[in-house]
Motif scaffolding. Sequence first.
Motif, PDB file in Angstrom:
ATOM      1  N   ARG A  26      45.984  27.024  39.782  1.00 32.95           N
ATOM      2  CA  ARG A  26      45.975  28.736  39.814  1.00 32.95           C
ATOM      3  C   ARG A  26      47.283  29.066  39.902  1.00 32.95           C
ATOM      4  N   ALA A  27      48.247  28.203  40.557  1.00 36.22           N
ATOM      5  CA  ALA A  27      49.695  28.448  40.551  1.00 36.22           C
ATOM      6  C   ALA A  27      50.151  28.562  39.064  1.00 36.22           C
ATOM      7  N   ARG A  28      49.671  27.184  38.171  1.00 33.40           N
ATOM      8  CA  ARG A  28      50.238  27.282  36.985  1.00 33.40           C
ATOM      9  C   ARG A  28      49.665  28.287  36.022  1.00 33.40           C
ATOM     10  N   GLU A  29      48.484  28.829  36.411  1.00 32.33           N
ATOM     11  CA  GLU A  29      47.959  29.964  35.699  1.00 32.33           C
ATOM     12  C   GLU A  29      48.643  31.268  36.015  1.00 32.33           C
ATOM     13  N   MET A  30      49.239  31.473  37.187  1.00 33.84           N
ATOM     14  CA  MET A  30      50.064  32.689  37.457  1.00 33.84           C
ATOM     15  C   MET A  30      51.246  32.308  36.881  1.00 33.84           C
ATOM     16  N   GLN A  31      51.939  31.210  36.645  1.00 40.87           N
ATOM     17  CA  GLN A  31      53.301  31.212  36.026  1.00 40.87           C
ATOM     18  C   GLN A  31      53.080  31.576  34.511  1.00 40.87           C
ATOM     19  N   GLU A  32      52.066  31.104  33.953  1.00 41.15           N
ATOM     20  CA  GLU A  32      51.868  31.341  32.375  1.00 41.15           C
ATOM     21  C   GLU A  32      51.730  32.275  32.117  1.00 41.15           C
ATOM     22  N   LYS A  33      50.667  33.107  32.721  1.00 41.36           N
ATOM     23  CA  LYS A  33      50.057  34.479  32.406  1.00 41.36           C
ATOM     24  C   LYS A  33      50.887  35.814  33.208  1.00 41.36           C
ATOM     25  N   LEU A  34      51.453  35.474  34.230  1.00 44.36           N
ATOM     26  CA  LEU A  34      52.268  36.304  35.040  1.00 44.36           C
ATOM     27  C   LEU A  34      50.976  37.341  35.824  1.00 44.36           C
ATOM     28  N   ASP A  35      50.180  36.684  36.250  1.00 43.53           N
ATOM     29  CA  ASP A  35      48.997  37.793  36.908  1.00 43.53           C
ATOM     30  C   ASP A  35      48.761  37.063  38.314  1.00 43.53           C
ATOM     31  N   GLN A  36      48.257  38.149  38.961  1.00 45.94           N
ATOM     32  CA  GLN A  36      47.910  37.751  40.435  1.00 45.94           C
ATOM     33  C   GLN A  36      47.051  38.769  40.915  1.00 45.94           C
ATOM     34  N   GLN A  37      46.151  38.223  41.548  1.00 45.50           N
ATOM     35  CA  GLN A  37      44.901  39.207  41.905  1.00 45.50           C
ATOM     36  C   GLN A  37      45.210  39.936  43.487  1.00 45.50           C
ATOM     37  N   ILE A  38      46.214  39.695  44.016  1.00 42.87           N
ATOM     38  CA  ILE A  38      46.412  40.167  45.395  1.00 42.87           C
ATOM     39  C   ILE A  38      47.809  41.248  44.977  1.00 42.87           C
ATOM     40  N   GLU A  39      47.650  42.325  45.650  1.00 42.85           N
ATOM     41  CA  GLU A  39      48.651  43.383  45.270  1.00 42.85           C
ATOM     42  C   GLU A  39      49.992  43.248  46.007  1.00 42.85           C
ATOM     43  N   HIS A  40      49.952  42.965  47.294  1.00 40.46           N
ATOM     44  CA  HIS A  40      51.205  42.720  48.115  1.00 40.46           C
ATOM     45  C   HIS A  40      51.154  41.210  48.683  1.00 40.46           C
ATOM     46  N   PRO A  41      51.526  40.298  48.220  1.00 38.30           N
ATOM     47  CA  PRO A  41      51.478  38.927  48.628  1.00 38.30           C
ATOM     48  C   PRO A  41      52.574  38.790  49.705  1.00 38.30           C
ATOM     49  N   ILE A  42      52.148  37.811  50.734  1.00 41.93           N
ATOM     50  CA  ILE A  42      53.450  37.608  51.593  1.00 41.93           C
ATOM     51  C   ILE A  42      54.306  36.586  51.001  1.00 41.93           C
ATOM     52  N   SER A  43      53.647  35.460  50.359  1.00 39.56           N
ATOM     53  CA  SER A  43      54.299  34.754  49.764  1.00 39.56           C
ATOM     54  C   SER A  43      55.201  34.842  48.521  1.00 39.56           C
ATOM     55  N   TYR A  44      56.269  34.624  48.203  1.00 38.12           N
ATOM     56  CA  TYR A  44      56.917  34.801  46.914  1.00 38.12           C
ATOM     57  C   TYR A  44      56.826  33.906  45.756  1.00 38.12           C
TER      58      TYR A  44
END
Length: 67
Positions: A26-44
């Motif tokens: 999922r982390a690799r997918e977020m890097q490639e597509k720049l999408d996330q499902q949580i609006e205000h994540p605690i982690s950066y």
Amino acid sequence: MLYPSIDVLMNKLDSKYTLVTVAARRAREMQEKLDQQIEHPISYKFVGKALEEINEGLLDYEKAEKK
């Protein structure tokens, strides 16, 4: 300290190995597509965001069948 804690995450998935695999993919997918499902994540970082998505129950996975 890790958020979400490993104890909470282990209730969501069946093993630490599954947790690592799902979070890494999922982390690799977020890097490639720049999408996330949580609006205000605690982690950066992407792995932290993936763990937060797992904690919220936003990710589903299927086990591969053994041949």
